[in-house]
Design a protein around this motif. Structure first.
Motif, PDB file in Angstrom:
ATOM      1  N   GLY A  73     -32.568-118.663 -33.739  1.00  0.00           N
ATOM      2  CA  GLY A  73     -31.211-118.849 -33.237  1.00  0.00           C
ATOM      3  C   GLY A  73     -30.272-117.744 -33.660  1.00  0.00           C
ATOM      4  N   GLU A  77     -28.450-115.251 -31.111  1.00  0.00           N
ATOM      5  CA  GLU A  77     -26.994-115.164 -31.140  1.00  0.00           C
ATOM      6  C   GLU A  77     -26.541-113.714 -31.284  1.00  0.00           C
ATOM      7  OE1 GLU A  77     -23.051-116.374 -31.116  1.00  0.00           O
ATOM      8  OE2 GLU A  77     -24.851-117.551 -30.696  1.00  0.00           O
ATOM      9  N   ARG A  78     -27.126-112.978 -32.215  1.00  0.00           N
ATOM     10  CA  ARG A  78     -26.666-111.617 -32.510  1.00  0.00           C
ATOM     11  C   ARG A  78     -27.063-110.610 -31.435  1.00  0.00           C
ATOM     12  NH1 ARG A  78     -27.473-111.054 -39.102  1.00  0.00           N
ATOM     13  NH2 ARG A  78     -26.013-112.743 -39.616  1.00  0.00           N
ATOM     14  N   ALA A  82     -28.654-115.528 -26.363  1.00  0.00           N
ATOM     15  CA  ALA A  82     -28.170-116.887 -26.103  1.00  0.00           C
ATOM     16  C   ALA A  82     -27.148-116.889 -24.975  1.00  0.00           C
ATOM     17  CB  ALA A  82     -27.559-117.474 -27.373  1.00  0.00           C
ATOM     18  N   SER A 124     -28.838-123.023 -30.039  1.00  0.00           N
ATOM     19  CA  SER A 124     -28.115-121.819 -29.614  1.00  0.00           C
ATOM     20  C   SER A 124     -27.748-121.883 -28.138  1.00  0.00           C
ATOM     21  CB  SER A 124     -28.971-120.574 -29.883  1.00  0.00           C
ATOM     22  OG  SER A 124     -29.159-120.384 -31.257  1.00  0.00           O
ATOM     23  N   GLU A 127     -24.724-124.183 -27.683  1.00  0.00           N
ATOM     24  CA  GLU A 127     -23.456-123.577 -28.076  1.00  0.00           C
ATOM     25  C   GLU A 127     -23.010-122.510 -27.080  1.00  0.00           C
ATOM     26  OE1 GLU A 127     -23.380-122.345 -32.113  1.00  0.00           O
ATOM     27  OE2 GLU A 127     -23.803-124.348 -32.894  1.00  0.00           O
ATOM     28  N   SER A 128     -23.967-121.788 -26.523  1.00  0.00           N
ATOM     29  CA  SER A 128     -23.608-120.763 -25.536  1.00  0.00           C
ATOM     30  C   SER A 128     -23.036-121.385 -24.268  1.00  0.00           C
ATOM     31  CB  SER A 128     -24.840-119.914 -25.205  1.00  0.00           C
ATOM     32  OG  SER A 128     -25.230-119.160 -26.304  1.00  0.00           O
ATOM     33  N   ARG A 131     -19.539-122.578 -24.991  1.00  0.00           N
ATOM     34  CA  ARG A 131     -18.586-121.466 -24.988  1.00  0.00           C
ATOM     35  C   ARG A 131     -18.305-120.992 -23.560  1.00  0.00           C
ATOM     36  NH1 ARG A 131     -22.015-119.517 -29.413  1.00  0.00           N
ATOM     37  NH2 ARG A 131     -20.959-119.888 -31.396  1.00  0.00           N
ATOM     38  N   LYS A 223     -18.441-112.576 -25.432  1.00  0.00           N
ATOM     39  CA  LYS A 223     -19.514-112.007 -24.618  1.00  0.00           C
ATOM     40  C   LYS A 223     -19.420-110.484 -24.569  1.00  0.00           C
ATOM     41  CE  LYS A 223     -21.066-111.986 -19.785  1.00  0.00           C
ATOM     42  NZ  LYS A 223     -20.846-112.568 -18.439  1.00  0.00           N
ATOM     43  N   TYR A 226     -21.040-107.792 -27.130  1.00  0.00           N
ATOM     44  CA  TYR A 226     -22.460-107.460 -27.149  1.00  0.00           C
ATOM     45  C   TYR A 226     -22.790-106.225 -26.329  1.00  0.00           C
ATOM     46  CZ  TYR A 226     -23.354-112.005 -29.271  1.00  0.00           C
ATOM     47  OH  TYR A 226     -23.374-113.077 -30.120  1.00  0.00           O
TER      48      TYR A 226
END
Length: 455
Positions: A73, A77-78, A82, A124, A127-128, A131, A223, A226
């Motif tokens: 996860g 995430e990083r 996700a 993950s 949560e994505s 968001r 978003k 990234y």
């Protein structure tokens, strides 16, 4: 009766300690385990061994999965994977009803996967989507948890339902169990989804909730940081490949041995073990890691693993303490006491439901409730008029409904959901525990109606 009073008092103490006194759940559960052992007059020489054995036993089954899933996860995430997954799922299923989307995903995943593992794997993604759609994290967490829980307790090849079917002589009727189980599970998951939607205006009240809420409100900037996102295949592989491996492993492990007994089937079963499957997922996640300051992926991956292990530590402690408390309950005679008294009520298919619900609420494990209740009621099927094949299938459904009633402080799944969703304990009781109550009651009601019509 004294055993029941002791159990009620200890559970009440845990609830008060974690909600009113703000005691850390790990300490509250550990203290509850010791108090229960003393209250049940367990031999002093057995108390520590039972508690430590329960702690280690539950972590032996789910601990490594929690750590690996958490690390995956962190990487997803990083790397922005996700976010890519959320975009893909929303594009396919739409974004008007995000809680329905995540509930359906959980419903499907938990057919072959333990709900604890499934929640960790899908956290993950949940949560994505939250968001992306600015949806309440509480509502999304409950929708995912209830979707997973429905098939976990009702549909083979999840170990609990398949063991119950075996105990009731349905090894050759698993197709019928799956068919009826899916029908009842759809109702249960639908009720759980409706309950989740009651919390669409709620925000998490636990530790870290402020950061979570801020991230949800600023999805677009979240978003954009990234840059270039991973492609859908690369982003989904660390989750979909482990799920596929676990599904294939479950199929290979069916009593009918559909893949045979040779080396290929053994390999499928090996890679279908959740720990091995998640290790494969972790290897695939490594491909998503962005280069660090040194220009290589090594440092970034090391940091992700470190942060993942750190994040998993409190979840492991709380989950283990819940297992310790459950082990103390299982080591007493309260299960036999509840079963023998409830079996004399003469209420047809609702009797197995009440037995399983009592066992689930008392000791926490849905799988233990399914296996124990099915073994207990198997000789009583004729007495309650459920000794036909379809009657036995409906008894499995009733037991499964009881095995979800209710998930609270002594259930490791309760703590997995609570900790990963950043809900406070009090909020989790209102949202998650109450959801499993209405799910169990609705599943039992559907099973009872089917028994009146079909048996």
């Amino acid at each position: 009766m004294d055993l029941v009073l002791v159990l009620v008092a200890v559970v009440a103490l845990i609830v008060v300690a974690t909600t009113v006194l703000k005691t850390h759940p790990f300490l509250a559960l550990l203290l509850g385990a010791f108090l229960a052992a003393f209250g049940f007059r367990m031999p002093l020489g057995d108390i520590v061994a039972t508690i430590t054995g329960g702690f280690g036993g539950i972590l032996g089954g789910i601990g490594i999965v929690i750590v690996l899933g958490t690390v995956i996860g962190v990487v997803l995430e990083r790397s922005g994977a996700a976010v890519t997954m959320a975009e893909v799922v929303i594009r396919v299923l739409g974004q008007r009803f995000p809680t329905l989307t995540i509930s359906v995903i959980g419903f499907i995943v938990s057919i072959p996967v333990f709900c604890d593992s499934g929640y960790v794997i899908l956290n993950s993604l949940k949560e994505s989507i939250a968001r992306r759609t600015s949806t309440s994290m509480v509502a999304m967490s409950v929708a995912l948890a209830t979707g997973l829980f429905a098939t976990h307790t009702l549909v083979p090849p999840t170990p609990g339902p398949i063991a119950a079917a075996g105990n009731l002589g349905l090894t050759d009727q698993l197709g019928l169990v799956i068919l009826v189980g899916l029908l009842v599970a759809v109702v249960a998951a639908g009720v759980g989804l409706l309950w989740a939607n009651r919390f669409t205006e709620a925000e998490p009240e636990g530790e870290g909730a402020e950061e979570l809420t801020a991230a949800a409100e600023e999805f677009e900037s979240f978003k954009e940081r990234y840059g270039t996102l991973p492609g859908p295949v690369a982003a989904l592989a660390p989750i979909l490949v482990p799920i596929l491996l676990i599904c294939l492993g479950s199929v290979a492990a069916l009593p009918a041995a559909p893949l045979g007994d040779g080396t290929p089937a053994d390999l499928v079963r090996f890679f279908g073990e959740p720990v091995v499957a998640l290790l494969v997922g972790l290897a695939l996640a490594l491909l998503l890691v962005r280069p660090g300051a040194d220009g290589t992926r090594r440092e970034s991956f090391r940091d992700a693993v470190t942060d993942g292990v750190t994040a998993a530590a409190p979840i492991l402690l709380i989950t283990g303490a819940g297992g310790a408390f459950g082990a103390v309950i299982q080591a007493t005679e309260i299960g036999d006491y509840l079963g023998s008294n409830l079996s004399e009520l003469g209420i047809g298919v609702l009797m197995p439901f009440l037995v399983a619900a009592a066992l689930k609420s008392a000791q926490g494990s849905s799988t233990v409730a399914l296996v124990t209740t099915s073994a207990l009621v198997a000789p009583l099927l004729g007495d309650i008029g459920m000794d036909s094949d379809l009657g036995r299938v409906l008894v499995v459904m009733a037991i499964g409904a009881g095995a979800m009633t209710v998930s609270h402080a002594n259930d490791s799944y309760f703590w997995v959901v609570t900790q990963f969703s950043r809900m406070s304990v009090a909020q989790a009781y209102r949202a998650q525990t109450a959801a499993t109550l209405v799910m169990g009651l609705s599943a039992a009601a559907v099973t009872w109606v089917l028994s009146l019509v079909l048996v």
